[in-house]
Motif scaffolding. Structure first.
Motif, short mmCIF file in Angstrom:
data_model
loop_
_atom_site.label_atom_id
_atom_site.label_comp_id
_atom_site.label_asym_id
_atom_site.label_seq_id
_atom_site.Cartn_x
_atom_site.Cartn_y
_atom_site.Cartn_z
N SER A 90 109.80 131.85 -13.17
CA SER A 90 110.34 130.61 -12.60
C SER A 90 109.29 129.85 -11.81
CB SER A 90 111.54 130.91 -11.71
OG SER A 90 112.59 131.46 -12.48
N ILE A 91 108.48 130.56 -11.05
CA ILE A 91 107.39 129.93 -10.29
C ILE A 91 106.41 129.26 -11.25
CG2 ILE A 91 105.37 130.39 -8.82
CD1 ILE A 91 107.16 132.55 -7.41
N LEU A 92 106.03 129.97 -12.29
CA LEU A 92 105.08 129.42 -13.25
C LEU A 92 105.65 128.21 -14.01
CD1 LEU A 92 103.56 132.77 -14.55
CD2 LEU A 92 102.43 131.06 -13.10
N VAL A 93 106.93 128.26 -14.35
CA VAL A 93 107.58 127.11 -15.00
C VAL A 93 107.58 125.92 -14.05
CG1 VAL A 93 109.80 126.21 -15.84
CG2 VAL A 93 108.98 128.44 -16.63
N ALA A 94 107.86 126.16 -12.77
CA ALA A 94 107.85 125.06 -11.79
C ALA A 94 106.46 124.43 -11.71
CB ALA A 94 108.28 125.57 -10.41
N ILE A 95 105.43 125.23 -11.84
CA ILE A 95 104.06 124.71 -11.77
C ILE A 95 103.68 123.99 -13.06
CG2 ILE A 95 101.62 125.40 -11.66
CD1 ILE A 95 102.61 127.72 -9.76
N TYR A 96 103.79 124.67 -14.18
CA TYR A 96 103.25 124.12 -15.43
C TYR A 96 104.16 123.13 -16.14
CZ TYR A 96 99.50 127.45 -14.87
OH TYR A 96 98.42 128.13 -14.37
N GLU A 97 105.45 123.26 -15.97
CA GLU A 97 106.38 122.37 -16.67
C GLU A 97 106.96 121.28 -15.78
OE1 GLU A 97 107.09 122.39 -20.00
OE2 GLU A 97 105.58 123.97 -20.22
N LEU A 98 106.97 121.53 -14.46
CA LEU A 98 107.67 120.60 -13.57
C LEU A 98 106.78 120.01 -12.49
CD1 LEU A 98 110.92 122.72 -13.43
CD2 LEU A 98 110.53 120.65 -14.76
N GLY A 99 105.51 120.32 -12.50
CA GLY A 99 104.56 119.63 -11.64
C GLY A 99 104.39 120.14 -10.22
N ALA A 100 104.89 121.33 -9.91
CA ALA A 100 104.67 121.87 -8.56
C ALA A 100 103.20 122.21 -8.39
CB ALA A 100 105.53 123.12 -8.33
N GLU A 101 102.69 121.95 -7.21
CA GLU A 101 101.28 122.21 -6.91
C GLU A 101 101.09 123.21 -5.77
OE1 GLU A 101 99.76 118.28 -6.15
OE2 GLU A 101 99.97 117.67 -8.25
N GLU A 102 102.19 123.58 -5.13
CA GLU A 102 102.14 124.57 -4.05
C GLU A 102 103.32 125.51 -4.19
OE1 GLU A 102 100.95 123.30 0.04
OE2 GLU A 102 101.33 121.30 -0.79
N VAL A 103 103.12 126.74 -3.74
CA VAL A 103 104.16 127.76 -3.72
C VAL A 103 104.33 128.20 -2.27
CG1 VAL A 103 104.87 130.05 -4.53
CG2 VAL A 103 103.51 128.55 -6.03
#
Length: 191
Positions: free
Chosen positions: A78-91
């Motif tokens: 889910s974290i990786l999907v948020a980054i690569y598919e949804l544009g998140a840049e920070e965790v």
């Protein structure tokens, strides 16, 4: 009236009165952040308000203890999907004081499982299938250590690209006060 009946009744009014318009946003996090936090009921409204976030600002993943128990499990995916598919840049991993996972012990948990009718044969079957119930059903002693462990799993993940900042915080579920465990950039706190 059952809880689910009340939910369905409320929902019909919510849609009919177009209350949903107050919450319209896109699937992309406006503040480009994904947050892993605990499922604790005290954090549902407190956490977003304590960090100044509104609907649509972040992807929020919730589970028991804000734990990443496996680097290739559903939380990390889910974290990786948020980054690569949804544009998140920070965790940001946000644990909390007074967590139910703090001090969770497998033996007392399994006693409760058995009290609810799960047969010992089922537990033996899981163990024979390679499931380490003792490890899987054991919590942590210090929330700070748990947050640091989850932060390290994210930071060191082979699919995490350079430049993604990963932070670790602990929130007080009574006051909303935050303490840092690990921050990847300097934070200036004004008093």
């Amino acid at each position: 009236m059952s809880t689910i009946s009340k939910i369905m009744e409320h929902n019909q009014t919510f849609v009919k009165d177009e209350v949903y318009r107050d919450f319209e946003t896109t699937k992309f996090p406006d503040k480009k952040m994904v947050i892993l936090t605990c499922m604790d009921t005290r954090l549902t409204e407190l956490l977003p308000k304590a960090i100044g976030f509104c609907n649509g600002d972040a992807k929020i993943i919730k589970n028991a203890g804000a734990l990443i128990s496996h680097p290739f499990g559903s939380v990390m995916r889910s974290i990786l999907v948020a980054i690569y598919e949804l544009g998140a840049e920070e965790v940001c991993v946000i644990g909390h004081k007074d967590c139910g996972m703090s001090g969770l012990r497998h033996d007392s948990f399994l006693d409760k499982v058995k009290e609810k009718g799960i047969d010992q044969n089922q537990l033996d079957f899981l163990r024979s299938a390679g499931i380490d119930l003792e490890k899987w059903l054991t919590g942590f002693d210090r929330v700070e250590d748990s947050v640091a462990h989850s932060v390290a799993l994210v930071r060191n993940h082979p699919l995490l690209s350079e430049g993604i900042k990963v932070h670790g915080l602990v929130i007080d579920p009574h006051t909303g006060g935050l303490t840092t465990v690990e921050i990847q950039e300097s934070v200036t706190v004004q008093h």
